[in-house]
Motif scaffolding. Structure first.
Motif, PDB file in Angstrom:
ATOM      1  N   GLY A 129       0.791  -1.221   0.000  1.00 42.40           N
ATOM      2  CA  GLY A 129       0.000   0.000   0.000  1.00 42.40           C
ATOM      3  C   GLY A 129       0.822   1.269   0.000  1.00 42.40           C
ATOM      4  O   GLY A 129       0.578   2.179  -0.800  1.00 42.40           O
ATOM      5  N   CYS A 130       1.820   1.347   0.893  1.00 46.46           N
ATOM      6  CA  CYS A 130       2.589   2.587   1.019  1.00 46.46           C
ATOM      7  C   CYS A 130       4.040   2.439   0.590  1.00 46.46           C
ATOM      8  O   CYS A 130       4.767   3.439   0.507  1.00 46.46           O
ATOM      9  N   GLY A 131       4.490   1.215   0.345  1.00 47.26           N
ATOM     10  CA  GLY A 131       5.857   1.008  -0.115  1.00 47.26           C
ATOM     11  C   GLY A 131       6.891   0.901   0.983  1.00 47.26           C
ATOM     12  O   GLY A 131       8.070   0.692   0.698  1.00 47.26           O
ATOM     13  N   GLN A 132       6.499   1.035   2.252  1.00 42.47           N
ATOM     14  CA  GLN A 132       7.481   0.972   3.333  1.00 42.47           C
ATOM     15  C   GLN A 132       8.061  -0.432   3.449  1.00 42.47           C
ATOM     16  O   GLN A 132       7.381  -1.428   3.286  1.00 42.47           O
ATOM     17  N   ALA A 133       9.362  -0.479   3.743  1.00 45.40           N
ATOM     18  CA  ALA A 133      10.052  -1.745   4.007  1.00 45.40           C
ATOM     19  C   ALA A 133      11.258  -1.447   4.880  1.00 45.40           C
ATOM     20  O   ALA A 133      11.868  -0.381   4.742  1.00 45.40           O
ATOM     21  N   PRO A 134      11.622  -2.300   5.793  1.00 45.99           N
ATOM     22  CA  PRO A 134      10.936  -3.555   6.088  1.00 45.99           C
ATOM     23  C   PRO A 134       9.730  -3.332   7.001  1.00 45.99           C
ATOM     24  O   PRO A 134       9.627  -2.325   7.685  1.00 45.99           O
ATOM     25  N   VAL A 135       8.840  -4.307   6.995  1.00 47.65           N
ATOM     26  CA  VAL A 135       7.686  -4.329   7.884  1.00 47.65           C
ATOM     27  C   VAL A 135       7.828  -5.550   8.789  1.00 47.65           C
ATOM     28  O   VAL A 135       8.043  -6.658   8.313  1.00 47.65           O
ATOM     29  N   ALA A 136       7.738  -5.319  10.099  1.00 49.95           N
ATOM     30  CA  ALA A 136       7.870  -6.398  11.076  1.00 49.95           C
ATOM     31  C   ALA A 136       6.541  -6.612  11.791  1.00 49.95           C
ATOM     32  O   ALA A 136       5.578  -5.859  11.598  1.00 49.95           O
ATOM     33  N   ALA A 137       6.507  -7.621  12.637  1.00 47.04           N
ATOM     34  CA  ALA A 137       5.265  -7.967  13.336  1.00 47.04           C
ATOM     35  C   ALA A 137       4.729  -6.791  14.145  1.00 47.04           C
ATOM     36  O   ALA A 137       3.512  -6.545  14.173  1.00 47.04           O
ATOM     37  N   HIS A 138       5.614  -6.034  14.792  1.00 49.72           N
ATOM     38  CA  HIS A 138       5.140  -4.924  15.631  1.00 49.72           C
ATOM     39  C   HIS A 138       4.620  -3.752  14.806  1.00 49.72           C
ATOM     40  O   HIS A 138       4.033  -2.817  15.364  1.00 49.72           O
ATOM     41  N   ASP A 139       4.832  -3.785  13.483  1.00 49.00           N
ATOM     42  CA  ASP A 139       4.331  -2.713  12.615  1.00 49.00           C
ATOM     43  C   ASP A 139       2.901  -2.957  12.164  1.00 49.00           C
ATOM     44  O   ASP A 139       2.322  -2.137  11.443  1.00 49.00           O
ATOM     45  N   ALA A 140       2.332  -4.095  12.555  1.00 54.05           N
ATOM     46  CA  ALA A 140       0.988  -4.455  12.101  1.00 54.05           C
ATOM     47  C   ALA A 140       0.044  -4.617  13.281  1.00 54.05           C
ATOM     48  O   ALA A 140       0.438  -5.068  14.352  1.00 54.05           O
ATOM     49  N   GLU A 141      -1.194  -4.241  13.063  1.00 57.19           N
ATOM     50  CA  GLU A 141      -2.257  -4.503  14.033  1.00 57.19           C
ATOM     51  C   GLU A 141      -3.121  -5.623  13.477  1.00 57.19           C
ATOM     52  O   GLU A 141      -3.591  -5.550  12.339  1.00 57.19           O
ATOM     53  N   ILE A 142      -3.304  -6.665  14.274  1.00 55.55           N
ATOM     54  CA  ILE A 142      -4.055  -7.844  13.824  1.00 55.55           C
ATOM     55  C   ILE A 142      -5.317  -7.970  14.669  1.00 55.55           C
ATOM     56  O   ILE A 142      -5.249  -8.032  15.900  1.00 55.55           O
ATOM     57  N   VAL A 143      -6.448  -7.984  14.017  1.00 56.22           N
ATOM     58  CA  VAL A 143      -7.738  -8.090  14.702  1.00 56.22           C
ATOM     59  C   VAL A 143      -8.490  -9.270  14.112  1.00 56.22           C
ATOM     60  O   VAL A 143      -8.626  -9.389  12.892  1.00 56.22           O
ATOM     61  N   ARG A 144      -8.968 -10.144  14.966  1.00 58.25           N
ATOM     62  CA  ARG A 144      -9.707 -11.310  14.481  1.00 58.25           C
ATOM     63  C   ARG A 144     -11.201 -11.110  14.650  1.00 58.25           C
ATOM     64  O   ARG A 144     -11.655 -10.335  15.496  1.00 58.25           O
TER      65      ARG A 144
END
Length: 317
Positions: A129-144
């Motif tokens: 989406g935005c081109g940022q790298a690297p992306v790690a687990a703490h950079d994402a919000e996961i909602v189930r």
């Protein structure tokens, strides 16, 4: 099967790919362009009965499609990757990259070359989406969803144990990888850990998993250095957190190609841009997004007779 009994999208995806032989069949189709029964049998050292059952399963899951061809005046069948299967290629590359970083003494591992910049390289997990790298687990919000784990660990009809010469082949995935991805319960337990599940009782209630199965997988995760026990319970190590890339590709692929019952989705958001997270592989050397047709693996000398010193991540035509 009623709508409520149908597996979630992730459950359907795990049924298709969380099997050691299925992963290797798909991998060899990508890397070596194998598409005929005898070639898979000889390359992987599989029994014909096991291979036949897995090919039938992959066709039913719309990952391979049978196609007739003529040989010596007879009509035979070969199996070609579908578009659904072709879109798994970033996950296969991410598995290679994770093994490169975390599996010690991995002998004979292939080298990845980015044909655009010409460098042998590693891959970084990026945001489409935005081109940022690297992306790690703490950079994402996961909602189930409220029922994400309902029917997610769907039963299989065969044992998962990998046998034959593929188990010792450096081109094959390492046993550590199969302990995390080649088994439906392992993958689901790891997913729950990414969602913040920490205590044994919570894993049990969330996943409806037998205590013996859960104990076995958690013990193995500790042995592999993927989980440690710290207050308030099981915590992902750096090695475990780095499996996020593979997890992200599985979730993204599953929810684009499969439809589950209501409230069984898993929403991953990239915190930096606020968009739904779509993982993409980027070249660590030049920073550009990697394309399936612009990368290849260099196999160690002696692994294959010439000219198989270059294997692609392309799909057979």
């Amino acid at each position: 099967m009623t709508e409520a009994e149908r597996p979630s999208a992730i459950g359907q995806a795990l049924l298709a790919i969380s099997d050691q032989w299925n992963l290797l069949i798909l991998q060899r189709a990508f890397l070596l362009r194998i598409r005929r029964f005898a070639d898979w049998r000889d390359e992987l050292g599989m029994s014909e009965s096991v291979l036949a059952s897995r090919l039938k399963e992959l066709v039913a899951g719309e990952l391979l499609r049978p196609a007739p061809y003529r040989e010596q005046g007879r009509t035979r069948t070969e199996y070609r990757l579908t578009e659904r299967a072709i879109e798994l290629w970033p996950m296969l590359v991410e598995i290679w990259s994770w093994e490169r970083r975390w599996v010690p003494d991995r002998q004979g591992l292939s080298e990845l070359t980015h044909d655009v910049c010409g460098n042998r390289t590693d891959v970084e997990l990026g945001c489409a989406g935005c081109g940022q790298a690297p992306v790690a687990a703490h950079d994402a919000e996961i909602v189930r969803g409220v029922a994400t784990f309902a029917q997610v660990a769907v039963p299989r009809h065969h044992r998962r144990t990998l046998r034959g010469k593929a188990a010792a082949d450096p081109l094959s995935y390492f046993p550590e990888t199969f302990d995390l991805l080649g088994d439906r319960w392992s993958t689901v337990i790891l997913a729950a850990a990414f969602l913040g599940t920490r205590r044994f009782a919570d894993f049990r209630s969330e996943l409806d998993v037998a205590p013996s199965v859960l104990s076995n997988r958690l013990r193995r995760f500790r042995e592999l250095g993927v989980l440690v026990v710290e207050e308030p319970g099981y915590q992902l190590t750096d090695k475990g957190l780095d499996f996020f890339g593979i997890f992200a590709y599985v979730v993204d692929w599953a929810q684009r190609w499969y439809t589950g019952p209501p409230d069984t989705d898993l929403r991953v958001t990239h915190r930096a841009c606020g968009q739904p997270y779509r993982p993409c592989p980027r070249c660590r050397s030049c920073g550009e997004e990697l394309s399936r047709t612009e990368v290849h693996f260099a196999v160690p000398e002696g692994r294959f007779p010439s000219p198989r010193t270059r294997i692609t991540v392309s799909a057979p035509a």
